[in-house]
Motif scaffolding. Structure first.
Motif, PDB file in Angstrom:
ATOM      1  N   ALA A 120      32.962  -1.184  37.705  1.00 42.61           N
ATOM      2  CA  ALA A 120      33.929  -1.196  38.802  1.00 42.61           C
ATOM      3  C   ALA A 120      33.884   0.101  39.604  1.00 42.61           C
ATOM      4  N   LEU A 121      33.546   1.203  38.931  1.00 43.25           N
ATOM      5  CA  LEU A 121      33.493   2.501  39.602  1.00 43.25           C
ATOM      6  C   LEU A 121      32.106   2.820  40.142  1.00 43.25           C
ATOM      7  N   GLY A 122      31.164   1.907  39.962  1.00 44.45           N
ATOM      8  CA  GLY A 122      29.821   2.115  40.475  1.00 44.45           C
ATOM      9  C   GLY A 122      29.039   3.182  39.729  1.00 44.45           C
ATOM     10  N   ILE A 123      29.316   3.347  38.448  1.00 41.24           N
ATOM     11  CA  ILE A 123      28.637   4.359  37.628  1.00 41.24           C
ATOM     12  C   ILE A 123      27.622   3.663  36.727  1.00 41.24           C
ATOM     13  N   GLU A 124      26.374   3.972  36.894  1.00 42.60           N
ATOM     14  CA  GLU A 124      25.331   3.345  36.088  1.00 42.60           C
ATOM     15  C   GLU A 124      25.035   4.166  34.834  1.00 42.60           C
ATOM     16  N   GLU A 125      24.923   5.487  34.989  1.00 41.99           N
ATOM     17  CA  GLU A 125      24.598   6.359  33.858  1.00 41.99           C
ATOM     18  C   GLU A 125      25.658   7.445  33.766  1.00 41.99           C
ATOM     19  N   VAL A 126      26.078   7.778  32.548  1.00 38.48           N
ATOM     20  CA  VAL A 126      27.246   8.633  32.382  1.00 38.48           C
ATOM     21  C   VAL A 126      27.104   9.478  31.125  1.00 38.48           C
ATOM     22  N   SER A 127      27.768  10.619  31.121  1.00 39.35           N
ATOM     23  CA  SER A 127      27.973  11.379  29.890  1.00 39.35           C
ATOM     24  C   SER A 127      29.360  11.046  29.367  1.00 39.35           C
ATOM     25  N   LEU A 128      29.476  10.903  28.058  1.00 40.03           N
ATOM     26  CA  LEU A 128      30.743  10.537  27.434  1.00 40.03           C
ATOM     27  C   LEU A 128      31.255  11.694  26.582  1.00 40.03           C
ATOM     28  N   VAL A 129      32.537  11.997  26.732  1.00 40.87           N
ATOM     29  CA  VAL A 129      33.224  12.976  25.895  1.00 40.87           C
ATOM     30  C   VAL A 129      34.376  12.230  25.246  1.00 40.87           C
ATOM     31  N   ALA A 130      34.361  12.123  23.925  1.00 34.97           N
ATOM     32  CA  ALA A 130      35.261  11.163  23.276  1.00 34.97           C
ATOM     33  C   ALA A 130      35.873  11.742  22.007  1.00 34.97           C
ATOM     34  N   HIS A 131      37.136  11.396  21.790  1.00 38.31           N
ATOM     35  CA  HIS A 131      37.922  11.936  20.673  1.00 38.31           C
ATOM     36  C   HIS A 131      38.486  10.807  19.819  1.00 38.31           C
ATOM     37  N   ASP A 132      38.478  11.005  18.484  1.00 37.49           N
ATOM     38  CA  ASP A 132      39.159  10.097  17.555  1.00 37.49           C
ATOM     39  C   ASP A 132      38.616   8.665  17.717  1.00 37.49           C
TER      40      ASP A 132
END
Length: 313
Positions: A120-132
């Motif tokens: 929906a945001l038009g993001i194909e490739e991303v870095s993820l920062v994730a907790h818990d």
């Protein structure tokens, strides 16, 4: 599967406000006290509260439980300032996002929804920062869509058989209805005890900060939603079923862990490091499970350093 009595309560309360929530994206009166999110977006038929700011390489932040995106308030602005497009959002059933009566809000359901949000945001490739539990969502997403994840940072993540605790397991199996019906004062006392365990310095979980973490649950719907959308889905099968596949991850992975985490002991971080090829482990001293509360400056430095590193081809 939704427990019949809890499901009826969520439906009855939600049905009186759900249509209005879908029609309006105006901030709730308490929104400024609990969130730094700015917008709402309907994704795959449900409403998510989110923030999409900055420009550059996109980074998505995923929060944990019992929490919402408020936990990133002292981190995200610095990552934006470093030249990144940053997206943070409340998971479905959490914070300011929709509390649907009949929708999967498990780790698996949240993983699917993450893909829809990126689309929906038009993001194909991303870095993820994730907790818990956000870490479990990120790991599952990276395994399902390796071409879409540029880098992966996980912090004090649930993993393997690390969750739920025996106390939460008993509540889920035997006492969920009773806990969902707790009066506000008793619920606040329960959640305050839990939140005080998330930090090494308990003074950091007090005053306005504590009130912000409690804010999503200061109503009958909020209390019921906590057990139905969060606690009910504390289930190690979502992490156990990917444990044997962690060796498939090929993107750069950095693991941050609070040295004094009372919920997810450091030995789980060491196991993740050993099972994920090339993963780095950074143990943050004097920090608990919510290490972004105990050591926000250190977390910002680690994230900016990791995002600025050149991926190994």
């Amino acid at each position: 599967m939704t427990h019949p009595s809890l499901g009826r309560l969520v439906y009855l309360v939600y049905s009186t406000v759900g249509a209005a929530c879908r029609r309006s994206i105006a901030p709730a009166p308490e929104e400024g006290t609990m969130s730094f999110l700015t917008d709402h977006l309907v994704v795959d038929g449900v409403r998510l509260a989110y923030r999409d700011s900055g420009s550059g390489e996109p980074v998505v932040f995923l929060h944990g439980t019992p929490s919402h995106s408020y936990e990133w308030r002292d981190v995200v602005p610095h990552v934006e300032a470093a030249g990144h497009r940053v997206v943070a959002y409340d998971l479905l059933g959490y914070g300011l996002s929709e509390r649907p009566a009949h929708r999967d809000t498990s780790v698996a359901g949240q993983t699917d929804l993450l893909g829809h949000l990126l689309d929906a945001l038009g993001i194909e490739e991303v870095s993820l920062v994730a907790h818990d539990i956000g870490g479990a969502v990120a790991l599952r997403f990276a395994l399902a869509h390796p071409g879409r994840v540029r880098r992966l940072m996980i912090m004090d993540s649930v993993s393997y058989d690390s969750w739920p605790s025996p106390t939460w397991r008993r509540i889920i199996d035997e006492e969920l209805d009773a806990h969902a019906a707790l009066p506000q004062e008793e619920f606040d006392a329960l959640l305050t005890r839990q939140l005080s365990m998330t930090v090494a310095d308990t003074s950091r979980m007090s005053g306005d900060v504590l009130r912000a973490y409690l804010a999503p649950h200061t109503s009958r719907l909020g209390r019921t939603s906590f057990f139905e959308h969060q606690v009910r889905h504390y289930d190690a099968r979502y992490t156990q079923e990917i444990a044997g596949r962690l060796g498939e991850l090929t993107m750069p992975v950095r693991i941050l862990w609070g040295a004094e985490d009372q919920w997810q002991p450091v030995h789980y971080a060491e196991r993740l490091r050993d099972d994920i090829p090339g993963a780095e482990l950074v143990v943050v001293p004097d920090a608990g499970h919510f290490l972004m509360e105990d050591a926000p400056d250190r977390i910002v430095r680690e994230i900016r350093d990791f995002l600025g590193a050149t991926p190994v081809s």
